[in-house]
Design a protein around this motif. Structure first.
Motif, PDB file in Angstrom:
ATOM      1  N   SER A  93       0.821  -1.209   0.000  1.00 42.90           N
ATOM      2  CA  SER A  93       0.000   0.000   0.000  1.00 42.90           C
ATOM      3  C   SER A  93       0.860   1.267   0.000  1.00 42.90           C
ATOM      4  O   SER A  93       0.486   2.279  -0.614  1.00 42.90           O
ATOM      5  N   LEU A  94       1.997   1.232   0.686  1.00 44.95           N
ATOM      6  CA  LEU A  94       2.909   2.375   0.660  1.00 44.95           C
ATOM      7  C   LEU A  94       3.361   2.649  -0.773  1.00 44.95           C
ATOM      8  O   LEU A  94       3.353   3.795  -1.244  1.00 44.95           O
ATOM      9  N   SER A  95       3.733   1.579  -1.472  1.00 46.13           N
ATOM     10  CA  SER A  95       4.182   1.748  -2.851  1.00 46.13           C
ATOM     11  C   SER A  95       3.035   2.188  -3.755  1.00 46.13           C
ATOM     12  O   SER A  95       3.226   3.008  -4.664  1.00 46.13           O
ATOM     13  N   ARG A  96       1.824   1.681  -3.510  1.00 47.86           N
ATOM     14  CA  ARG A  96       0.683   2.081  -4.333  1.00 47.86           C
ATOM     15  C   ARG A  96       0.349   3.554  -4.149  1.00 47.86           C
ATOM     16  O   ARG A  96       0.029   4.258  -5.111  1.00 47.86           O
ATOM     17  N   GLY A  97       0.417   4.023  -2.904  1.00 44.29           N
ATOM     18  CA  GLY A  97       0.151   5.431  -2.656  1.00 44.29           C
ATOM     19  C   GLY A  97       1.127   6.319  -3.395  1.00 44.29           C
ATOM     20  O   GLY A  97       0.744   7.352  -3.979  1.00 44.29           O
ATOM     21  N   MET A  98       2.384   5.922  -3.394  1.00 45.91           N
ATOM     22  CA  MET A  98       3.398   6.692  -4.115  1.00 45.91           C
ATOM     23  C   MET A  98       3.151   6.636  -5.621  1.00 45.91           C
ATOM     24  O   MET A  98       3.244   7.644  -6.326  1.00 45.91           O
ATOM     25  N   PHE A  99       2.808   5.444  -6.114  1.00 37.90           N
ATOM     26  CA  PHE A  99       2.617   5.280  -7.554  1.00 37.90           C
ATOM     27  C   PHE A  99       1.394   6.041  -8.056  1.00 37.90           C
ATOM     28  O   PHE A  99       1.457   6.696  -9.099  1.00 37.90           O
ATOM     29  N   PHE A 100       0.285   5.950  -7.326  1.00 41.31           N
ATOM     30  CA  PHE A 100      -0.928   6.658  -7.739  1.00 41.31           C
ATOM     31  C   PHE A 100      -0.675   8.153  -7.872  1.00 41.31           C
ATOM     32  O   PHE A 100      -1.230   8.822  -8.740  1.00 41.31           O
ATOM     33  N   GLN A 151       3.152 -14.830  -2.527  1.00 39.36           N
ATOM     34  CA  GLN A 151       4.548 -14.406  -2.458  1.00 39.36           C
ATOM     35  C   GLN A 151       5.128 -14.134  -3.843  1.00 39.36           C
ATOM     36  O   GLN A 151       5.725 -13.067  -4.075  1.00 39.36           O
ATOM     37  N   TRP A 152       4.940 -15.063  -4.770  1.00 36.87           N
ATOM     38  CA  TRP A 152       5.547 -14.907  -6.083  1.00 36.87           C
ATOM     39  C   TRP A 152       4.852 -13.834  -6.913  1.00 36.87           C
ATOM     40  O   TRP A 152       5.510 -13.120  -7.690  1.00 36.87           O
ATOM     41  N   ALA A 153       3.552 -13.694  -6.755  1.00 36.83           N
ATOM     42  CA  ALA A 153       2.841 -12.648  -7.501  1.00 36.83           C
ATOM     43  C   ALA A 153       3.250 -11.267  -7.021  1.00 36.83           C
ATOM     44  O   ALA A 153       3.373 -10.331  -7.827  1.00 36.83           O
ATOM     45  N   LEU A 154       3.470 -11.126  -5.713  1.00 37.11           N
ATOM     46  CA  LEU A 154       3.900  -9.838  -5.178  1.00 37.11           C
ATOM     47  C   LEU A 154       5.298  -9.480  -5.683  1.00 37.11           C
ATOM     48  O   LEU A 154       5.565  -8.330  -6.059  1.00 37.11           O
ATOM     49  N   ALA A 155       6.203 -10.474  -5.712  1.00 38.26           N
ATOM     50  CA  ALA A 155       7.549 -10.233  -6.237  1.00 38.26           C
ATOM     51  C   ALA A 155       7.498  -9.870  -7.717  1.00 38.26           C
ATOM     52  O   ALA A 155       8.187  -8.950  -8.182  1.00 38.26           O
ATOM     53  N   ALA A 156       6.652 -10.580  -8.473  1.00 38.03           N
ATOM     54  CA  ALA A 156       6.519 -10.289  -9.895  1.00 38.03           C
ATOM     55  C   ALA A 156       5.905  -8.916 -10.128  1.00 38.03           C
ATOM     56  O   ALA A 156       6.271  -8.209 -11.079  1.00 38.03           O
ATOM     57  N   ASN A 157       4.974  -8.516  -9.258  1.00 39.54           N
ATOM     58  CA  ASN A 157       4.380  -7.195  -9.376  1.00 39.54           C
ATOM     59  C   ASN A 157       5.430  -6.103  -9.169  1.00 39.54           C
ATOM     60  O   ASN A 157       5.456  -5.108  -9.904  1.00 39.54           O
ATOM     61  N   SER A 165      -0.745  -5.150 -14.052  1.00 37.76           N
ATOM     62  CA  SER A 165      -2.148  -5.427 -13.764  1.00 37.76           C
ATOM     63  C   SER A 165      -2.397  -6.914 -13.543  1.00 37.76           C
ATOM     64  O   SER A 165      -3.145  -7.309 -12.640  1.00 37.76           O
ATOM     65  N   ALA A 166      -1.767  -7.766 -14.351  1.00 38.25           N
ATOM     66  CA  ALA A 166      -1.951  -9.207 -14.219  1.00 38.25           C
ATOM     67  C   ALA A 166      -1.431  -9.714 -12.881  1.00 38.25           C
ATOM     68  O   ALA A 166      -2.106 -10.496 -12.188  1.00 38.25           O
ATOM     69  N   THR A 167      -0.238  -9.293 -12.506  1.00 37.68           N
ATOM     70  CA  THR A 167       0.346  -9.762 -11.245  1.00 37.68           C
ATOM     71  C   THR A 167      -0.416  -9.209 -10.036  1.00 37.68           C
ATOM     72  O   THR A 167      -0.526  -9.877  -9.008  1.00 37.68           O
ATOM     73  N   ARG A 168      -0.971  -8.010 -10.182  1.00 33.19           N
ATOM     74  CA  ARG A 168      -1.793  -7.457  -9.104  1.00 33.19           C
ATOM     75  C   ARG A 168      -3.070  -8.290  -8.934  1.00 33.19           C
ATOM     76  O   ARG A 168      -3.510  -8.556  -7.811  1.00 33.19           O
ATOM     77  N   GLY A 169      -3.654  -8.713 -10.057  1.00 35.33           N
ATOM     78  CA  GLY A 169      -4.838  -9.564  -9.983  1.00 35.33           C
ATOM     79  C   GLY A 169      -4.538 -10.897  -9.337  1.00 35.33           C
ATOM     80  O   GLY A 169      -5.306 -11.391  -8.496  1.00 35.33           O
ATOM     81  N   ILE A 209       8.731  -5.274  -3.846  1.00 35.18           N
ATOM     82  CA  ILE A 209       9.497  -6.524  -3.733  1.00 35.18           C
ATOM     83  C   ILE A 209       9.858  -6.807  -2.278  1.00 35.18           C
ATOM     84  O   ILE A 209       9.798  -7.960  -1.809  1.00 35.18           O
ATOM     85  N   LEU A 210      10.205  -5.773  -1.524  1.00 36.24           N
ATOM     86  CA  LEU A 210      10.531  -5.962  -0.102  1.00 36.24           C
ATOM     87  C   LEU A 210       9.328  -6.509   0.675  1.00 36.24           C
ATOM     88  O   LEU A 210       9.494  -7.162   1.700  1.00 36.24           O
TER      89      LEU A 210
END
Length: 413
Positions: A21-28, A78-84, A108-112, A177-178
């Protein structure tokens, strides 16, 4: 939240969600400016590209259910979050329309995949009221994290250069990734987790029918997806309405976002209590629909007032919309968990998340073509849609509870 501190699964999920969520807030906050100034794309191209990516995300949400049942929701999470995170880093390398669309589709795919895996993990590991309660606490963590990320990204806005936006995007990918670190080794740390996650992976495991054949679940997913269109109000409708159609100062948009973040942080857990009961979940969604009708009417009224009065009415509308959000989310979680077949938790949660992904993809367009293009009549039409959908959802929940009650009585203990 003492429960969070005692439960290693929730603690790991909360840490991962905090990073995400921290990264999403920055990205948005910086994404639109980065895509236009850093990559050099037109706003129209960005919109079309993100819509295409949203379609890929819808597919990812559905496929994530099958993968969760087949390989384990914890592994997929775990792997989807790393791929995202890796896909987000790819934005720094995007230099034209083709690479932008490809990277956006991967993001978008990895977030889903990740969102479906998280819901499946909750559905398999927790039971009864715990599932909705944990989901509510994770939602609070997410909202707070997005708020903090938005504030941090303000530094890039102050610098206002393509390089600053590119560095922020790199930081976004690295933080995501972290977020996988707390998820590593959960199977070793938590007794019984592997067995619960792999319950449907073997060929001998119990197999229920496809959720697409479950008319009650499909209908519930569709209705809750329609209600979830209201998230388009926060991302598109409210900022553009305030800036272009009211006399309120544009800075009010930030105040409304703060109201929403604070309200969800304070009241989401409370709103979720008891919604593991289908009837209560339905009532919660119905109230959400009615509150959204009130909010839409207030937003419409604000367009006919002076600056001071419009600001006050907009704040009231934001409160109504935020109250609707907490109740609607709580009710939809309860129905998504309780109506699902436990033998195919991943497939069912995948369908539920597919509905949400569709709402997120179509929401901005629906809000634009109703409220923004037609003013007061559009707002009232949108509000009526929400109220009608909430009422229909409550009727469905009551019907499902009535017909499932006899089965519940047969369960020992």
């Amino acid at each position: 939240m003492p429960e969070l501190l005692r439960d290693p699964v929730e603690r790991a999920l909360a840490c991962a969600v905090a990073a995400l969520s921290l990264s999403r807030g920055m990205f948005f906050t910086v994404s639109a400016l980065y895509f236009t100034r850093g990559v050099g794309l037109s706003p129209t191209t960005v919109g079309i590209g993100l819509t295409i990516a949203g379609g890929v995300g819808v597919l990812g949400s559905y496929v994530g259910g099958w993968l969760s049942d087949r390989y384990g929701a914890d592994r997929l999470q775990q792997w989807a979050l790393a791929a995202n995170g890796a896909a987000l880093l790819g934005y720094a390398l995007a230099h034209d329309v083709v690479t932008f669309v490809l990277v956006a589709a991967c993001v978008s795919a990895t977030r889903g995949l990740q969102s479906t895996a998280q819901m499946t993990l909750l559905a398999r590991w927790y039971v009864g009221p715990e599932r909705v309660a944990v989901r509510a606490r994770l939602r609070v963590v997410m909202n707070v994290g997005i708020g903090i990320g938005t504030l941090l990204a303000g530094l890039a806005l102050l610098v206002d250069t393509a390089t600053a936006y590119r560095l922020t995007v790199l930081l976004v990918g690295a933080i995501t990734i972290l977020g996988t670190i707390p998820l590593i080794g959960m199977r070793r740390r938590v007794s019984g987790l592997a067995e619960r996650m792999d319950a449907s992976a073997s060929a001998e495991g119990p197999r229920g029918p496809s959720p697409l054949r479950d008319r009650t679940y499909v209908t519930s997913t569709a209705l809750n997806a329609v209600l979830a269109i209201h998230f388009g109000l926060t991302s598109v409708g409210i900022p553009l309405w305030v800036a272009d159609h009211t006399d309120a100062p544009t800075v009010v948009v930030s105040a409304l976002l703060v109201v929403n973040t604070a309200y969800v942080a304070l009241f989401q857990v409370r709103a979720s209590r008891g919604t593991q009961d289908l009837r209560k979940a339905g009532r919660s969604v119905r109230r959400a629909g009615l509150l959204l009708l009130v909010a839409c009417a207030l937003f419409a009224v604000a367009g006919h007032l002076g600056a001071a009065a419009a600001t006050c009415v907009l704040l009231l509308a934001a409160l109504a919309s935020s109250a609707a959000e907490t109740r609607g989310e709580a009710g939809s979680w309860g129905m998504a968990f309780e109506l699902a077949d436990p033998a195919r938790a991943g497939a069912y949660q995948g369908l539920s998340q597919t509905g949400l992904a569709l709402a997120q993809m179509l929401g901005p367009a629906v809000v634009t073509t109703t409220a923004l293009n037609h003013g007061t009549p559009g707002w009232l039409t949108l509000g009526t849609l929400f109220a009608t959908t909430g009422t229909a959802t409550a009727l469905l929940a009551n019907h499902a509870a009535k017909h499932r009650a006899p089965l519940a009585d047969l369960i020992p203990g």
